[in-house]
Write a protein that holds these residues in place. Structure first.
Motif, PDB file in Angstrom:
ATOM      1  N   UNK A   1      52.106  56.995  23.666  1.00 41.66           N
ATOM      2  CA  UNK A   1      51.144  57.671  24.530  1.00 41.66           C
ATOM      3  C   UNK A   1      49.893  56.804  24.515  1.00 41.66           C
ATOM      4  N   UNK A   2      49.430  56.420  25.685  1.00 44.79           N
ATOM      5  CA  UNK A   2      48.262  55.549  25.771  1.00 44.79           C
ATOM      6  C   UNK A   2      47.293  56.020  26.830  1.00 44.79           C
ATOM      7  N   UNK A   3      45.994  55.833  26.539  1.00 44.09           N
ATOM      8  CA  UNK A   3      44.939  56.148  27.497  1.00 44.09           C
ATOM      9  C   UNK A   3      44.022  54.953  27.624  1.00 44.09           C
ATOM     10  N   UNK A   4      43.592  54.701  28.852  1.00 46.78           N
ATOM     11  CA  UNK A   4      42.685  53.594  29.096  1.00 46.78           C
ATOM     12  C   UNK A   4      42.570  53.338  30.582  1.00 46.78           C
ATOM     13  N   UNK A   5      42.032  52.180  30.919  1.00 42.33           N
ATOM     14  CA  UNK A   5      41.914  51.803  32.321  1.00 42.33           C
ATOM     15  C   UNK A   5      43.306  51.512  32.873  1.00 42.33           C
ATOM     16  N   UNK A   6      43.511  51.840  34.137  1.00 46.88           N
ATOM     17  CA  UNK A   6      44.834  51.680  34.750  1.00 46.88           C
ATOM     18  C   UNK A   6      45.353  50.250  34.634  1.00 46.88           C
ATOM     19  N   UNK A   7      44.492  49.263  34.867  1.00 48.01           N
ATOM     20  CA  UNK A   7      44.909  47.860  34.777  1.00 48.01           C
ATOM     21  C   UNK A   7      45.398  47.517  33.371  1.00 48.01           C
ATOM     22  N   UNK A   8      44.688  47.993  32.353  1.00 48.23           N
ATOM     23  CA  UNK A   8      45.091  47.739  30.965  1.00 48.23           C
ATOM     24  C   UNK A   8      46.414  48.420  30.647  1.00 48.23           C
ATOM     25  N   UNK A   9      46.597  49.642  31.131  1.00 47.92           N
ATOM     26  CA  UNK A   9      47.853  50.354  30.891  1.00 47.92           C
ATOM     27  C   UNK A   9      49.018  49.635  31.564  1.00 47.92           C
ATOM     28  N   UNK A  10      48.805  49.118  32.756  1.00 45.00           N
ATOM     29  CA  UNK A  10      49.863  48.358  33.437  1.00 45.00           C
ATOM     30  C   UNK A  10      50.216  47.091  32.663  1.00 45.00           C
ATOM     31  N   UNK A  11      49.220  46.423  32.089  1.00 43.86           N
ATOM     32  CA  UNK A  11      49.477  45.232  31.267  1.00 43.86           C
ATOM     33  C   UNK A  11      50.279  45.612  30.026  1.00 43.86           C
ATOM     34  N   UNK A  12      49.952  46.767  29.435  1.00 44.54           N
ATOM     35  CA  UNK A  12      50.690  47.217  28.252  1.00 44.54           C
ATOM     36  C   UNK A  12      52.144  47.518  28.621  1.00 44.54           C
ATOM     37  N   UNK A  13      52.365  48.179  29.750  1.00 46.14           N
ATOM     38  CA  UNK A  13      53.737  48.471  30.197  1.00 46.14           C
ATOM     39  C   UNK A  13      54.518  47.178  30.406  1.00 46.14           C
ATOM     40  N   UNK A  14      53.878  46.169  30.997  1.00 45.61           N
ATOM     41  CA  UNK A  14      54.539  44.871  31.160  1.00 45.61           C
ATOM     42  C   UNK A  14      54.971  44.315  29.806  1.00 45.61           C
ATOM     43  N   UNK A  15      54.108  44.457  28.791  1.00 46.52           N
ATOM     44  CA  UNK A  15      54.444  43.993  27.441  1.00 46.52           C
ATOM     45  C   UNK A  15      55.609  44.811  26.869  1.00 46.52           C
ATOM     46  N   UNK A  16      55.554  46.130  27.054  1.00 43.14           N
ATOM     47  CA  UNK A  16      56.583  47.001  26.497  1.00 43.14           C
ATOM     48  C   UNK A  16      57.973  46.664  27.029  1.00 43.14           C
TER      49      UNK A  16
END
Length: 95
Positions: A50-65
């Motif tokens: 579960x993650x919260x933050x700016x949309x751009x950062x969350x998209x970068x995290x999903x790419x990593x995941x």
């Protein structure tokens, strides 16, 4: 209090992700991106994030995941955009 510009995600990751540093590396990546929340094991081959933050950062995290650290073999990833609560102070590994 939730920051109105913050978004949130709940992600289930399935695959060969045990014993490869997946949680530790994800913790490091999320912290670098300024994301709060947590990552934890749910079953032998599934991890929940579960993650919260700016949309751009969350998209970068999903790419990593989707890739993970060396040795990880991701079989399936399910990303759900959820309501940000602002309840998290930092990103943590839950045991």
């Amino acid at each position: 209090m939730s920051n109105k510009s913050n978004k949130a995600i709940k992600v289930l990751i399935k695959g060969k992700i045990q014993g490869v540093g997946y949680r530790a590396n994800t913790h490091q990546k999320a912290t670098q991106l300024g994301i709060t929340g947590y990552i934890r094991n749910t079953t032998g081959s599934t991890i929940e994030l579960v993650g919260e933050g700016e949309e751009e950062s969350l998209n970068k995290l999903v790419d990593y995941l989707k890739v993970g650290p060396s040795g990880a073999e991701i079989e399936e990833i399910d990303v759900e955009w959820i309501e940000a609560t602002g309840d998290h102070i930092r990103f943590a590994i839950k045991y």
